[in-house]
Design a protein around this motif. Structure first.
Motif, PDB file in Angstrom:
ATOM      1  N   PHE A 158       5.762  -5.940   7.219  1.00 51.57           N
ATOM      2  CA  PHE A 158       4.652  -5.132   6.701  1.00 51.57           C
ATOM      3  C   PHE A 158       3.634  -4.806   7.788  1.00 51.57           C
ATOM      4  O   PHE A 158       3.005  -3.740   7.756  1.00 51.57           O
ATOM      5  CB  PHE A 158       3.951  -5.867   5.565  1.00 51.57           C
ATOM      6  N   VAL A 159       3.441  -5.728   8.741  1.00 50.14           N
ATOM      7  CA  VAL A 159       2.462  -5.504   9.802  1.00 50.14           C
ATOM      8  C   VAL A 159       2.810  -4.260  10.611  1.00 50.14           C
ATOM      9  O   VAL A 159       1.917  -3.550  11.096  1.00 50.14           O
ATOM     10  CB  VAL A 159       2.385  -6.753  10.708  1.00 50.14           C
ATOM     11  N   ALA A 160       4.102  -3.974  10.745  1.00 51.85           N
ATOM     12  CA  ALA A 160       4.537  -2.823  11.545  1.00 51.85           C
ATOM     13  C   ALA A 160       4.349  -1.495  10.821  1.00 51.85           C
ATOM     14  O   ALA A 160       4.479  -0.438  11.440  1.00 51.85           O
ATOM     15  CB  ALA A 160       6.004  -2.996  11.944  1.00 51.85           C
ATOM     16  N   ILE A 161       4.070  -1.525   9.520  1.00 57.68           N
ATOM     17  CA  ILE A 161       3.852  -0.285   8.770  1.00 57.68           C
ATOM     18  C   ILE A 161       2.449   0.228   9.087  1.00 57.68           C
ATOM     19  O   ILE A 161       1.462  -0.511   8.954  1.00 57.68           O
ATOM     20  CB  ILE A 161       4.007  -0.533   7.258  1.00 57.68           C
ATOM     21  N   PRO A 162       2.324   1.481   9.514  1.00 59.11           N
ATOM     22  CA  PRO A 162       0.992   2.009   9.906  1.00 59.11           C
ATOM     23  C   PRO A 162      -0.008   1.950   8.752  1.00 59.11           C
ATOM     24  O   PRO A 162       0.307   2.305   7.611  1.00 59.11           O
ATOM     25  CB  PRO A 162       1.292   3.464  10.301  1.00 59.11           C
ATOM     26  N   ASN A 163      -1.206   1.526   9.068  1.00 57.77           N
ATOM     27  CA  ASN A 163      -2.267   1.469   8.058  1.00 57.77           C
ATOM     28  C   ASN A 163      -2.709   2.865   7.611  1.00 57.77           C
ATOM     29  O   ASN A 163      -3.275   3.019   6.525  1.00 57.77           O
ATOM     30  CB  ASN A 163      -3.474   0.703   8.610  1.00 57.77           C
ATOM     31  N   GLU A 164      -2.438   3.881   8.452  1.00 54.97           N
ATOM     32  CA  GLU A 164      -2.829   5.239   8.103  1.00 54.97           C
ATOM     33  C   GLU A 164      -2.101   5.721   6.847  1.00 54.97           C
ATOM     34  O   GLU A 164      -2.666   6.484   6.043  1.00 54.97           O
ATOM     35  CB  GLU A 164      -2.544   6.196   9.259  1.00 54.97           C
ATOM     36  N   LEU A 165      -0.849   5.280   6.681  1.00 57.53           N
ATOM     37  CA  LEU A 165      -0.100   5.665   5.487  1.00 57.53           C
ATOM     38  C   LEU A 165      -0.753   5.094   4.230  1.00 57.53           C
ATOM     39  O   LEU A 165      -0.861   5.772   3.205  1.00 57.53           O
ATOM     40  CB  LEU A 165       1.349   5.182   5.594  1.00 57.53           C
ATOM     41  N   ILE A 166      -1.197   3.845   4.329  1.00 55.04           N
ATOM     42  CA  ILE A 166      -1.831   3.192   3.189  1.00 55.04           C
ATOM     43  C   ILE A 166      -3.182   3.829   2.897  1.00 55.04           C
ATOM     44  O   ILE A 166      -3.540   4.076   1.736  1.00 55.04           O
ATOM     45  CB  ILE A 166      -1.973   1.685   3.459  1.00 55.04           C
ATOM     46  N   ASP A 167      -3.936   4.109   3.952  1.00 52.10           N
ATOM     47  CA  ASP A 167      -5.250   4.733   3.766  1.00 52.10           C
ATOM     48  C   ASP A 167      -5.128   6.116   3.129  1.00 52.10           C
ATOM     49  O   ASP A 167      -5.920   6.479   2.241  1.00 52.10           O
ATOM     50  CB  ASP A 167      -5.974   4.837   5.110  1.00 52.10           C
ATOM     51  N   SER A 168      -4.140   6.893   3.576  1.00 51.46           N
ATOM     52  CA  SER A 168      -3.957   8.231   3.003  1.00 51.46           C
ATOM     53  C   SER A 168      -3.538   8.157   1.548  1.00 51.46           C
ATOM     54  O   SER A 168      -3.948   8.987   0.722  1.00 51.46           O
ATOM     55  CB  SER A 168      -2.918   9.006   3.805  1.00 51.46           C
TER      56      SER A 168
END
Length: 273
Positions: A158-168
């Motif tokens: 999960f750490v490797a998943i970009p936070n930008e995707l979650i924020d969007s």
């Protein structure tokens, strides 16, 4: 066209393959060998194939009910761990809250403790709660034992998943659960498949707690049914080999089948990431 010469560096690999496959070949050979032949030549190939050994071991060990019990325990544990470890890993990797480092340290400490140390206290607790000799009690134990490692496993993915995707996704109005379902789950499918493979293999082969907490014959799992073929002073090695084949063959086939999908999922996930 030049002929390829044998590389001496392949010798350790050939030795490793022989050490790994040799016992399996011997197991299958003895499982399909007539009893009188096993006494004369336990390491040789059978002169004729005796599939009746597998049928006799299946009936003697009552493996039909044991397979059902192991499947119930395995599937239930997989579902509990995928949900619990997934939610915990998401919180520890994407939600910045106070005490997350302490939780990670506690999980790491739990992983360092031998599971056998919990046997005696668990025995008394489970007895008082009425969970002894029940598949549900064993499922709870397996879920607790395998949960910390799988939280670490999923968190590292999960750490490797970009936070930008979650924020969007949150900007579009998604809640935390919707983010997990629509963003995290599709991207982390290889990691969840790994969890399914590991937990399924562990629960199928686990003997220590299953033998301690299940006394009724109708509740025995596949791993504990192996004791049917052992005696105090003697053992029927042909039946032991046949029972070993019955025990490992289904999970081996399933593992090989899912392993191919796992490799394909890793390749797709790396491209999407």
């Amino acid at each position: 066209m030049k002929k390829k010469r044998f590389d001496w560096r392949h010798i350790p690999l050939l030795i490793a393959v022989a050490v790994s496959i040799g016992p399996l070949i011997l197991l299958f050979s003895n499982a399909l060998k007539p009893r009188n032949e096993f006494q004369k030549n336990p390491f040789g190939l059978p002169s004729r194939i005796e599939f009746s050994n597998l049928l006799e071991a299946w009936q003697k060990g009552e493996y039909g009910q044991a397979f059902l019990n192991s499947t119930i325990v395995g599937v239930s544990t997989i579902i509990i761990i995928c949900i619990s470890a997934g939610l915990a890993a998401y919180a520890l990797s994407k939600l910045n809250f106070k005490g997350s480092n302490a939780i990670m340290g506690f999980l790491l400490f739990v992983l360092s403790i031998p599971m056998g140390l919990f046997l005696v206290p668990l025995f008394f607790i489970w007895k008082n709660l009425g969970l002894m000799d029940s598949l549900f009690g064993l499922i709870l134990i397996y879920s607790a034992i395998f949960l910390p490692f799988n939280i670490f496993l999923l968190r590292s993915f999960f750490v490797a998943i970009p936070n930008e995707l979650i924020d969007s996704a949150k900007v579009d109005g998604c809640s935390e659960l919707q983010v997990i379902y629509r963003i995290i789950l599709p991207l982390a499918s290889p990691a969840f498949l790994t969890v399914v493979l590991l937990v399924g293999l562990w629960t199928w082969n686990e003997f220590f707690f299953a033998n301690a907490f299940l006394q009724s014959e109708e509740l025995k799992t596949v791993a504990t049914k192996y004791l049917v073929f052992t005696g105090r002073f003697t053992a029927d090695w042909t039946m032991l080999s046949a029972a070993g084949v019955i025990t490992i063959l289904p999970i081996t086939v399933i593992f090989l089948f899912l392993q191919r999908q796992f490799i394909e999922g890793i390749a797709e996930g790396s491209v999407k990431g």
